[in-house]
Motif scaffolding. Structure first.
Motif, mmCIF file in Angstrom:
data_model
loop_
_atom_site.group_PDB
_atom_site.id
_atom_site.type_symbol
_atom_site.label_atom_id
_atom_site.label_comp_id
_atom_site.label_asym_id
_atom_site.label_seq_id
_atom_site.Cartn_x
_atom_site.Cartn_y
_atom_site.Cartn_z
ATOM 1 N N MET A 139 33.281 -26.030 43.979
ATOM 2 C CA MET A 139 34.219 -25.796 45.120
ATOM 3 C C MET A 139 33.390 -26.126 46.366
ATOM 4 S SD MET A 139 35.605 -22.067 46.659
ATOM 5 C CE MET A 139 37.368 -22.263 45.856
ATOM 6 N N SER A 140 33.802 -27.154 47.101
ATOM 7 C CA SER A 140 33.125 -27.716 48.146
ATOM 8 C C SER A 140 33.275 -26.906 49.444
ATOM 9 C CB SER A 140 33.698 -29.026 48.631
ATOM 10 O OG SER A 140 34.917 -29.063 48.900
ATOM 11 N N VAL A 141 32.217 -26.900 50.568
ATOM 12 C CA VAL A 141 32.163 -26.194 51.649
ATOM 13 C C VAL A 141 32.190 -27.072 52.803
ATOM 14 C CG1 VAL A 141 30.794 -24.336 53.148
ATOM 15 C CG2 VAL A 141 30.969 -24.348 50.492
ATOM 16 N N ARG A 142 33.190 -26.433 53.902
ATOM 17 C CA ARG A 142 32.918 -27.460 55.104
ATOM 18 C C ARG A 142 31.720 -27.354 55.587
ATOM 19 N NH1 ARG A 142 38.495 -26.627 58.423
ATOM 20 N NH2 ARG A 142 39.902 -26.629 56.753
ATOM 21 N N ALA A 143 31.441 -28.339 56.155
ATOM 22 C CA ALA A 143 30.095 -28.504 57.183
ATOM 23 C C ALA A 143 30.604 -28.238 58.599
ATOM 24 C CB ALA A 143 29.722 -29.986 57.304
ATOM 25 N N HIS A 144 29.806 -27.241 59.282
ATOM 26 C CA HIS A 144 29.956 -26.919 60.475
ATOM 27 C C HIS A 144 29.483 -27.949 61.540
ATOM 28 C CE1 HIS A 144 31.381 -23.039 59.472
ATOM 29 N NE2 HIS A 144 30.456 -22.791 58.865
ATOM 30 N N THR A 145 30.235 -28.648 62.275
ATOM 31 C CA THR A 145 29.788 -29.624 63.135
ATOM 32 C C THR A 145 30.174 -29.180 64.535
ATOM 33 O OG1 THR A 145 32.161 -30.393 63.238
ATOM 34 C CG2 THR A 145 30.624 -31.449 61.698
ATOM 35 N N ARG A 146 28.962 -29.471 65.196
ATOM 36 C CA ARG A 146 29.286 -29.068 66.715
ATOM 37 C C ARG A 146 30.129 -30.024 67.530
ATOM 38 N NH1 ARG A 146 22.887 -27.861 68.706
ATOM 39 N NH2 ARG A 146 22.518 -26.345 67.080
ATOM 40 N N ARG A 147 30.789 -29.557 68.443
ATOM 41 C CA ARG A 147 31.666 -30.111 69.167
ATOM 42 C C ARG A 147 30.945 -30.568 70.316
ATOM 43 N NH1 ARG A 147 36.641 -26.024 69.691
ATOM 44 N NH2 ARG A 147 37.033 -25.508 67.512
ATOM 45 N N ASP A 148 31.654 -32.002 70.938
ATOM 46 C CA ASP A 148 30.979 -32.552 72.088
ATOM 47 C C ASP A 148 31.368 -31.737 73.320
ATOM 48 O OD1 ASP A 148 29.694 -34.165 73.670
ATOM 49 O OD2 ASP A 148 31.157 -35.977 73.302
ATOM 50 N N PRO A 149 30.526 -31.117 74.141
ATOM 51 C CA PRO A 149 31.232 -30.708 75.351
ATOM 52 C C PRO A 149 31.948 -31.285 76.066
ATOM 53 C CG PRO A 149 28.834 -30.332 75.025
ATOM 54 C CD PRO A 149 29.307 -31.151 73.898
ATOM 55 N N ALA A 150 31.865 -32.580 76.228
ATOM 56 C CA ALA A 150 32.715 -33.650 76.856
ATOM 57 C C ALA A 150 33.997 -33.646 76.382
ATOM 58 C CB ALA A 150 31.868 -34.934 77.178
ATOM 59 N N LYS A 151 34.156 -33.644 75.161
ATOM 60 C CA LYS A 151 35.433 -33.530 74.575
ATOM 61 C C LYS A 151 36.144 -32.142 74.561
ATOM 62 C CE LYS A 151 34.291 -37.386 71.450
ATOM 63 N NZ LYS A 151 34.074 -37.589 70.095
ATOM 64 N N GLN A 152 35.738 -31.232 74.956
ATOM 65 C CA GLN A 152 36.213 -30.056 74.878
ATOM 66 C C GLN A 152 37.245 -29.643 76.065
ATOM 67 O OE1 GLN A 152 33.324 -26.709 74.789
ATOM 68 N NE2 GLN A 152 33.002 -26.929 72.715
ATOM 69 N N ALA A 153 38.370 -29.038 75.980
ATOM 70 C CA ALA A 153 39.437 -28.921 76.999
ATOM 71 C C ALA A 153 38.823 -27.927 77.827
ATOM 72 C CB ALA A 153 40.678 -28.385 76.244
ATOM 73 N N GLU A 154 38.297 -27.014 77.409
ATOM 74 C CA GLU A 154 37.745 -25.909 78.529
ATOM 75 C C GLU A 154 36.290 -25.952 78.748
ATOM 76 O OE1 GLU A 154 39.223 -22.133 77.834
ATOM 77 O OE2 GLU A 154 41.243 -22.796 77.551
ATOM 78 N N PRO A 155 35.697 -25.969 79.704
ATOM 79 C CA PRO A 155 34.104 -25.987 79.593
ATOM 80 C C PRO A 155 33.508 -24.628 79.486
ATOM 81 C CG PRO A 155 34.847 -25.892 81.960
ATOM 82 C CD PRO A 155 36.253 -26.079 80.988
ATOM 83 N N THR A 156 32.522 -24.547 78.698
ATOM 84 C CA THR A 156 32.099 -23.250 78.226
ATOM 85 C C THR A 156 31.015 -22.556 79.130
ATOM 86 O OG1 THR A 156 30.408 -24.229 76.649
ATOM 87 C CG2 THR A 156 32.540 -23.646 75.716
ATOM 88 N N ALA A 157 30.855 -21.441 79.257
ATOM 89 C CA ALA A 157 29.877 -20.709 80.366
ATOM 90 C C ALA A 157 28.203 -21.284 79.638
ATOM 91 C CB ALA A 157 29.947 -19.488 80.399
ATOM 92 N N VAL A 158 27.399 -21.575 80.342
ATOM 93 C CA VAL A 158 26.110 -21.533 79.847
ATOM 94 C C VAL A 158 25.359 -20.252 80.235
ATOM 95 C CG1 VAL A 158 23.882 -22.806 80.786
ATOM 96 C CG2 VAL A 158 26.046 -23.949 81.016
ATOM 97 N N GLU A 159 24.844 -20.042 79.043
ATOM 98 C CA GLU A 159 24.082 -18.787 79.122
ATOM 99 C C GLU A 159 22.295 -18.872 79.231
ATOM 100 O OE1 GLU A 159 23.118 -15.378 75.871
ATOM 101 O OE2 GLU A 159 24.812 -16.567 75.528
ATOM 102 N N ILE A 160 21.883 -18.351 80.311
ATOM 103 C CA ILE A 160 20.472 -18.465 80.606
ATOM 104 C C ILE A 160 20.016 -17.037 80.239
ATOM 105 C CG2 ILE A 160 18.890 -18.714 82.411
ATOM 106 C CD1 ILE A 160 21.116 -20.552 83.838
ATOM 107 N N GLN A 161 19.048 -17.030 79.653
ATOM 108 C CA GLN A 161 18.256 -15.995 79.383
ATOM 109 C C GLN A 161 16.886 -15.708 79.952
ATOM 110 O OE1 GLN A 161 18.297 -15.475 75.128
ATOM 111 N NE2 GLN A 161 20.266 -14.672 75.011
ATOM 112 N N LEU A 162 16.691 -14.793 80.896
ATOM 113 C CA LEU A 162 15.128 -14.678 81.377
ATOM 114 C C LEU A 162 14.295 -13.800 80.512
ATOM 115 C CD1 LEU A 162 16.102 -14.995 85.199
ATOM 116 C CD2 LEU A 162 15.110 -16.818 83.693
ATOM 117 N N PRO A 163 13.136 -13.810 80.631
ATOM 118 C CA PRO A 163 12.098 -12.784 80.002
ATOM 119 C C PRO A 163 12.294 -11.559 81.174
ATOM 120 C CG PRO A 163 10.736 -14.659 80.614
ATOM 121 C CD PRO A 163 12.187 -14.987 80.855
#
Length: 73
Positions: A1-25
């Motif tokens: 049984m084959s498994v689908r490979a998880h590919t990353r989406r190009d942010p420029a091609k996404q319809a909605e921009p995602t929020a940028v998460e910044i983590q500080l110490p």
């Protein structure tokens, strides 16, 4: 049984921009907050700030400004 490979989406091609998460110490927030609080306490109570001279310069300045305004009136 084959498994689908998880590919990353190009942010420029996404319809909605995602929020940028910044983590500080933890210390990146704590150290400036502690420094700000210490300086604020020194401003509010200048008696605790032991400078080279015994008299604060600000009080001399206020006294001179007060005498100038008193002489004008």
């Amino acid at each position: 049984m084959s498994v689908r490979a998880h590919t990353r989406r190009d942010p420029a091609k996404q319809a909605e921009p995602t929020a940028v998460e910044i983590q500080l110490p933890w210390w990146a927030i704590a150290l400036p907050a502690i420094a700000f609080a210490a300086l604020l306490l020194l401003i509010l109570n200048p008696v605790d700030a032991h400078a080279a001279s015994g008299e604060p310069v600000v009080t001399h300045l206020f006294e001179r400004v007060k005498t100038v305004f008193a002489s004008l009136l």
